[in-house]
Design a protein around this motif. Structure first.
Motif, mmCIF file in Angstrom:
data_model
loop_
_atom_site.group_PDB
_atom_site.id
_atom_site.type_symbol
_atom_site.label_atom_id
_atom_site.label_comp_id
_atom_site.label_asym_id
_atom_site.label_seq_id
_atom_site.Cartn_x
_atom_site.Cartn_y
_atom_site.Cartn_z
ATOM 1 N N ILE A 215 0.845 -1.205 0.000
ATOM 2 C CA ILE A 215 0.000 0.000 0.000
ATOM 3 C C ILE A 215 0.873 1.244 0.000
ATOM 4 C CG2 ILE A 215 -1.760 1.284 1.268
ATOM 5 C CD1 ILE A 215 -2.679 -1.411 2.450
ATOM 6 N N ASP A 216 1.879 1.242 0.874
ATOM 7 C CA ASP A 216 2.774 2.398 0.968
ATOM 8 C C ASP A 216 3.500 2.655 -0.351
ATOM 9 O OD1 ASP A 216 2.025 2.724 3.593
ATOM 10 O OD2 ASP A 216 3.795 1.725 4.425
ATOM 11 N N ALA A 217 3.789 1.576 -1.113
ATOM 12 C CA ALA A 217 4.492 1.713 -2.391
ATOM 13 C C ALA A 217 3.551 2.071 -3.537
ATOM 14 C CB ALA A 217 5.239 0.424 -2.711
ATOM 15 N N GLY A 218 2.247 2.114 -3.243
ATOM 16 C CA GLY A 218 1.278 2.451 -4.283
ATOM 17 C C GLY A 218 0.977 1.310 -5.228
ATOM 18 N N GLN A 219 1.390 0.077 -4.881
ATOM 19 C CA GLN A 219 1.171 -1.069 -5.755
ATOM 20 C C GLN A 219 -0.193 -1.717 -5.536
ATOM 21 O OE1 GLN A 219 4.905 -3.022 -4.399
ATOM 22 N NE2 GLN A 219 5.355 -3.203 -6.589
ATOM 23 N N MET A 220 -0.679 -1.655 -4.312
ATOM 24 C CA MET A 220 -1.984 -2.225 -3.963
ATOM 25 C C MET A 220 -2.788 -1.182 -3.212
ATOM 26 S SD MET A 220 -2.122 -5.508 -4.958
ATOM 27 C CE MET A 220 -3.141 -6.477 -3.837
ATOM 28 N N LEU A 224 -12.266 -1.506 -0.332
ATOM 29 C CA LEU A 224 -13.434 -1.763 0.504
ATOM 30 C C LEU A 224 -12.935 -2.348 1.816
ATOM 31 C CD1 LEU A 224 -16.619 -1.806 0.595
ATOM 32 C CD2 LEU A 224 -16.426 -4.240 -0.003
ATOM 33 N N ILE A 225 -13.293 -1.690 2.923
ATOM 34 C CA ILE A 225 -12.842 -2.107 4.248
ATOM 35 C C ILE A 225 -13.979 -2.796 4.986
ATOM 36 C CG2 ILE A 225 -11.781 -1.376 6.401
ATOM 37 C CD1 ILE A 225 -10.016 -0.653 4.114
ATOM 38 N N PHE A 226 -13.693 -3.961 5.572
ATOM 39 C CA PHE A 226 -14.692 -4.690 6.354
ATOM 40 C C PHE A 226 -14.716 -4.105 7.771
ATOM 41 C CE2 PHE A 226 -15.603 -8.717 3.862
ATOM 42 C CZ PHE A 226 -15.044 -8.251 2.683
ATOM 43 N N GLU A 232 -8.822 5.929 9.673
ATOM 44 C CA GLU A 232 -8.138 7.214 9.542
ATOM 45 C C GLU A 232 -7.022 7.155 8.501
ATOM 46 O OE1 GLU A 232 -5.607 10.294 12.410
ATOM 47 O OE2 GLU A 232 -6.870 8.729 13.302
ATOM 48 N N ASP A 233 -6.341 6.008 8.408
ATOM 49 C CA ASP A 233 -5.241 5.883 7.457
ATOM 50 C C ASP A 233 -5.708 5.747 6.016
ATOM 51 O OD1 ASP A 233 -3.473 6.081 9.521
ATOM 52 O OD2 ASP A 233 -2.979 3.939 9.597
ATOM 53 N N ASN A 290 0.367 -2.491 13.336
ATOM 54 C CA ASN A 290 -0.894 -2.029 12.743
ATOM 55 C C ASN A 290 -2.083 -2.917 13.096
ATOM 56 O OD1 ASN A 290 1.430 -1.263 10.509
ATOM 57 N ND2 ASN A 290 -0.043 0.380 10.875
ATOM 58 N N LEU A 291 -2.124 -3.341 14.365
ATOM 59 C CA LEU A 291 -3.266 -4.103 14.854
ATOM 60 C C LEU A 291 -4.096 -3.279 15.823
ATOM 61 C CD1 LEU A 291 -1.530 -7.558 15.301
ATOM 62 C CD2 LEU A 291 -3.365 -7.014 13.686
ATOM 63 N N ASP A 292 -4.025 -1.966 15.655
ATOM 64 C CA ASP A 292 -4.773 -1.061 16.521
ATOM 65 C C ASP A 292 -5.840 -0.289 15.755
ATOM 66 O OD1 ASP A 292 -2.974 0.402 15.033
ATOM 67 O OD2 ASP A 292 -2.510 1.826 16.638
ATOM 68 N N TYR A 293 -6.200 -0.790 14.557
ATOM 69 C CA TYR A 293 -7.223 -0.092 13.784
ATOM 70 C C TYR A 293 -8.587 -0.157 14.475
ATOM 71 C CZ TYR A 293 -4.084 0.412 9.786
ATOM 72 O OH TYR A 293 -3.051 0.762 8.960
ATOM 73 N N ARG A 294 -8.804 -1.191 15.247
ATOM 74 C CA ARG A 294 -10.030 -1.275 16.043
ATOM 75 C C ARG A 294 -9.752 -2.059 17.307
ATOM 76 N NH1 ARG A 294 -13.484 -4.781 11.838
ATOM 77 N NH2 ARG A 294 -12.305 -6.710 11.827
#
Length: 321
Positions: A215-220, A224-226, A232-233, A290-294
């Motif tokens: 994602i950071d590299a713009g490749q993926m 749609l987020i479950f 926020e990101d 990155n396991l603090d999104y929820r």
């Protein structure tokens, strides 16, 4: 063999179980009384393994310095870890660290250990699932959905093996949206991702954390987020709930014990893991990977209900596939 949690775990029932297994109230007060085992229902180096190994020193401190051995048992989607836990002593010294694969494999008939044979202590992680595409192929989810509607049966979505959390996310999305799509199983998230990037498949359903570098590299891009709310990101990525689809399941990581473990010991374990979860060290780890999104925490009773509901849903989806 029954497949749901039974309702026998009342206070009286637990007292009788404790008596029949030789576990007394003093045993619970003195817990742990011997070395413990963390059985990881996954291979070394993966998310569940890392979770167990990061938690181990924090848990050792929370319970007063117990010695803990971490053992990886990845065979048969982790079924061996579940079997050893269910067939071992019901004294709380053997803990089963498992992901959502526990219930998905059970729904698929791949796991011989029913949910009535294990008691959930707590859930500590829920990695958010998403639909990912090469952003050069699809600008957003509406573009993807339009393409799928105009090309029924031709859209291919990859993910890890059949009856995995990736597969369940795909089936849930196809069921809720009515889109006619096909799932292609791969042996790893990396292979599924490579096939999206190579144009061999149209998308992949998986959790966010393994694809952050892409994602950071713009490749993926997650289109749609479950989730109940936008992250926020990724403020431009809509959620399933925005489309009126009640799809918010993630790839959970939780701890289980033998179903007949006395309630006093289960509560001792739950309290210790809650202490770990609330600690600055654990929260720093969750943020780092990155396991603090929820919110990841669910106590045993809450997670028991979630597992029951997911078992029913996943069984239906697999039966109708």
């Amino acid at each position: 063999m029954p497949i749901h949690f039974t309702l026998k775990h009342t206070a009286l029932g637990l007292a009788l179980i404790g008596a029949s297994t030789g576990v007394s109230a003093s045993d619970a007060e003195n817990f742990p009384s011997k070395p413990m085992q963390f059985l990881v229902a996954a291979g070394a180096g993966g998310g569940t393994d890392n979770f167990a190994r990061v938690v181990r020193p924090m848990f050792e401190e929370a319970v007063g310095g117990a010695r803990i051995n971490v053992i990886n048992l990845p065979a048969a989607s982790g079924a061996l870890a579940h079997q050893r836990t269910a067939n071992g002593a019901p004294d709380g010294h053997t803990l089963d660290f498992a992901s959502t694969t526990l219930v998905t494999s059970l729904a698929a008939g791949q796991n011989p250990v029913g949910l009535d044979q294990l008691t959930p202590v707590a859930r500590m992680q829920s990695d958010v699932m998403a639909l990912f595409v090469n952003p050069e192929r699809f600008e957003d989810f509406d573009a993807f959905m339009t393409y799928a509607e105009e090309n029924p049966g031709k859209v291919t979505v990859g993910g890890t093996h059949t009856a995995s959390p990736d597969h369940m996310a795909f089936l849930s999305l196809a069921d809720a949206s009515g889109l006619d799509m096909n799932f292609i199983p791969y042996d790893s998230t990396g292979n599924a991702t490579a096939n999206v990037l190579g144009g061999n498949i149209d998308a992949t359903t998986t959790s966010l954390s393994p694809l952050l570098s892409y994602i950071d590299a713009g490749q993926m891009a997650p289109i749609l987020i479950f989730s109940d709310e936008r992250l926020e990101d990724y403020p431009d990525a809509p959620t399933t709930v925005e489309y009126d689809w009640d799809l918010t399941d993630g790839n959970d990581r939780a701890i289980f014990v033998h179903a007949d473990t006395p309630e006093a010991i289960v509560q001792r374990l739950e309290s210790a893991f809650k202490e770990v979860y609330d600690s600055d060290d654990y929260q720093a780890y969750a943020e780092r990977v990155n396991l603090d999104y929820r919110e990841g925490w669910m106590d045993g009773a809450q997670y028991r209900e979630r597992l029951e509901n997911n078992y029913t849903l996943y069984s239906r989806l697999l039966e109708n596939e």
